[in-house]
Design an enzyme around this catalytic site. Structure first.
Site, PDB file in Angstrom:
ATOM      1  N   GLY A   3      33.580 -10.712 -15.631  1.00 48.50           N
ATOM      2  CA  GLY A   3      34.504 -11.250 -16.575  1.00 48.50           C
ATOM      3  C   GLY A   3      35.602 -11.651 -16.578  1.00 48.50           C
ATOM      4  O   GLY A   3      35.366 -13.139 -17.005  1.00 48.50           O
ATOM      5  N   ASP A 183      36.893  -4.144 -20.091  1.00 52.47           N
ATOM      6  CA  ASP A 183      38.532  -3.780 -19.429  1.00 52.47           C
ATOM      7  C   ASP A 183      38.014  -5.219 -18.642  1.00 52.47           C
ATOM      8  O   ASP A 183      37.201  -6.331 -18.505  1.00 52.47           O
ATOM      9  CB  ASP A 183      38.263  -3.017 -19.255  1.00 52.47           C
ATOM     10  CG  ASP A 183      37.340  -2.443 -18.149  1.00 52.47           C
ATOM     11  OD1 ASP A 183      37.058  -2.889 -17.173  1.00 52.47           O
ATOM     12  OD2 ASP A 183      37.378  -1.258 -17.696  1.00 52.47           O
ATOM     13  N   VAL A 185      37.275  -5.766 -15.510  1.00 53.13           N
ATOM     14  CA  VAL A 185      36.659  -5.631 -14.452  1.00 53.13           C
ATOM     15  C   VAL A 185      34.888  -5.227 -14.976  1.00 53.13           C
ATOM     16  O   VAL A 185      34.383  -5.254 -14.250  1.00 53.13           O
ATOM     17  CB  VAL A 185      36.421  -4.451 -13.571  1.00 53.13           C
ATOM     18  CG1 VAL A 185      37.682  -4.642 -12.616  1.00 53.13           C
ATOM     19  CG2 VAL A 185      36.794  -3.100 -14.051  1.00 53.13           C
ATOM     20  N   LYS A 186      34.694  -5.726 -16.501  1.00 53.44           N
ATOM     21  CA  LYS A 186      33.216  -5.501 -16.449  1.00 53.44           C
ATOM     22  C   LYS A 186      32.611  -6.757 -16.948  1.00 53.44           C
ATOM     23  O   LYS A 186      32.982  -7.673 -16.721  1.00 53.44           O
ATOM     24  CB  LYS A 186      33.842  -5.049 -18.393  1.00 53.44           C
ATOM     25  CG  LYS A 186      33.186  -3.067 -18.502  1.00 53.44           C
ATOM     26  CD  LYS A 186      33.448  -2.641 -17.268  1.00 53.44           C
ATOM     27  CE  LYS A 186      33.135  -0.840 -17.157  1.00 53.44           C
ATOM     28  NZ  LYS A 186      34.296  -0.273 -17.079  1.00 53.44           N
ATOM     29  N   THR A 187      31.303  -6.660 -17.234  1.00 55.95           N
ATOM     30  CA  THR A 187      30.947  -8.364 -17.176  1.00 55.95           C
ATOM     31  C   THR A 187      31.412  -9.004 -17.779  1.00 55.95           C
ATOM     32  O   THR A 187      31.718 -10.452 -17.129  1.00 55.95           O
ATOM     33  CB  THR A 187      29.505  -7.469 -17.370  1.00 55.95           C
ATOM     34  OG1 THR A 187      27.981  -6.477 -16.741  1.00 55.95           O
ATOM     35  CG2 THR A 187      28.271  -8.816 -17.850  1.00 55.95           C
TER      36      THR A 187
END
Ligand SMILES: *Cc1c(COP(=O)(O)O)cnc(C)c1O
Length: 395
Positions: A3, A183, A185-187
């Site tokens: 993301g 957060d 580091v998510k997709t």
């Protein structure tokens, strides 16, 4: 999990809507907000994407897990079964609601093994929280079957796997509730944020109340007039964060398509490499492809390959050594280092996390490496990456 790689004009515009009104809050200020309800819109969109009836946004994925557990009625004295390969948030959430985490081995899906569940279900077991790690799925239909047979709640931690499906059905929709994280580091990212989905009106209402101090949201424009049917907490998301996520959700299909293409290119090049086998995907077509995970013959060889990959500029996480994602290094949990006394210490029912036998999980994690798949890779970078991987293997 990229993301953060794609923050652009769409995100800026959504945030600008919120800044223009100054209503940075999801509740209240009806007249000032000029029709902007970013959190509510995000929830509706999450329902459309996952095919779930209800969604509730929270301030983080961890908050969403706590809210889902609480809304399902999990609390003091209950045991919640989780895998030892996850992010620390999984056990934190269980402890937060007063329940006791119980660990169950994983299999070559890198997720909780339905065949090992039977061995850890005690009389106090209340819920199973499988974690769909690294963008792909557990054997969720089999896990659900064991839950149903044993009268256990199924709450999926799909924090890392937005956009992934099993047999065409979104992860997070197989049990009573499913949780996502948005957060850094998510997709899809909100800056900070999380959300839960459920088909149950009752669980949804409890979640909606729990995450906002118990507010029933029935008092009209005056929040002070709301009733408080249950004791809650504050896990509210801000409109600013929701606005970012709303723009990102609009890009999800594109994100997953790029991840799949990039992952496939590298996987194809690695097929047939000496001693390499791949993570088992119960439904390969539903993989959101955030990581390419593979196995080597044994720990020695895995450490050797990990070093060679790093030396060639294509380092891959070795989760077995990781402080945050595998039980082996969770010394704070093993020593029961709470900020204060942990709920299960009071009753003398603290499990012995020091001497857990998780041989099957150890064996799998010792041999596993995962390459993170990025959106921003050009075709040339992928070619170079493949060359570097092949070079590392030739040694
Ligand atoms: C990221 C993550 C969480 C927690 O999400 P936050 O938004 O960082 O609180 C929970 N479980 C897993 C498996 C995660 O990867």
């Amino acid at each position: 999990m990229p993301g953060f790689e794609i923050f652009g004009d769409e995100e800026r515009q959504q945030v600008q809507d919120v800044l223009d009104t100054g209503v940075l809050f999801r509740y209240g200020f009806e007249e000032k907000r000029q029709g902007h309800f970013k959190a509510a819109e995000f929830e509706q969109k999450l329902c459309e994407i996952t095919g779930s009836r209800h969604a509730h946004l929270c301030s983080s994925g961890t908050a969403a897990l706590c809210t889902a557990l609480a809304a399902c009625g999990v609390g003091a004295g209950d045991e919640v079964i989780i895998p030892p390969f996850t992010f620390v948030a999984s056990f934190e959430a269980v402890i937060q609601v007063g329940a006791t985490p119980v660990f169950c081995d994983i299999d070559e899906t890198l997720c909780l093994d339905p065949d090992s569940l039977h061995g850890v279900i005690s009389e106090r077991a209340r819920a199973v929280v499988p974690v769909h790690m690294c963008g792909s799925m557990a054997r969720i239909d089999e896990i659900k079957a064991v839950c149903d047979q044993n009268g256990l709640l199924l709450i999926e931690d799909a924090c890392q796997s937005l956009g992934a499906t099993f047999k065409g059905k979104s992860l997070g929709t197989f049990g009573q509730a499913g949780c996502f994280s948005f957060d850094a580091v998510k997709t899809v990212t909100c800056g900070e944020g999380g959300g839960l989905i459920t088909d149950s009106q009752e669980i949804y209402l409890k979640a909606d109340q729990y995450a906002d101090h118990g507010h029933d949201h029935l008092g009209g424009p005056d929040r002070g007039a709301d009733g408080h049917p249950i004791i809650g907490t504050n896990f509210r998301i801000s409109e600013l964060n929701a606005a970012v996520g709303l723009a990102q959700l609009g890009k999800l299909d594109q994100i997953v398509a790029i991840q799949r293409k990039n992952k496939q290119a590298i996987k194809d090049a690695m097929i047939g490499l000496d001693g390499v086998t791949f993570r088992y995907l119960p439904d390969p077509t539903g993989d959101s492809a955030t990581f390419l995970s593979f196995f080597l013959e044994d720990e020695t060889r895995t450490r050797e390959v990990a070093k060679a990959l790093a030396d060639n500029g294509v380092g891959c996480p070795y989760w077995y050594d990781n402080n945050w994602h595998y039980l082996r290094k969770w010394h704070h949990l093993k020593q029961l280092n709470g900020a204060g006394k942990l709920p299960f210490e009071l009753t003398g029912q603290a499990p012995d996390y020091q001497n857990l036998e998780l041989t099957a999980s150890d064996d799998i994690m010792k041999r596993c490496l995962s390459m993170q798949i990025m959106l921003s890779w050009s075709d040339e970078e992928i070619e170079n990456r493949i060359k570097a991987v092949l070079k590392a293997f030739k040694g």
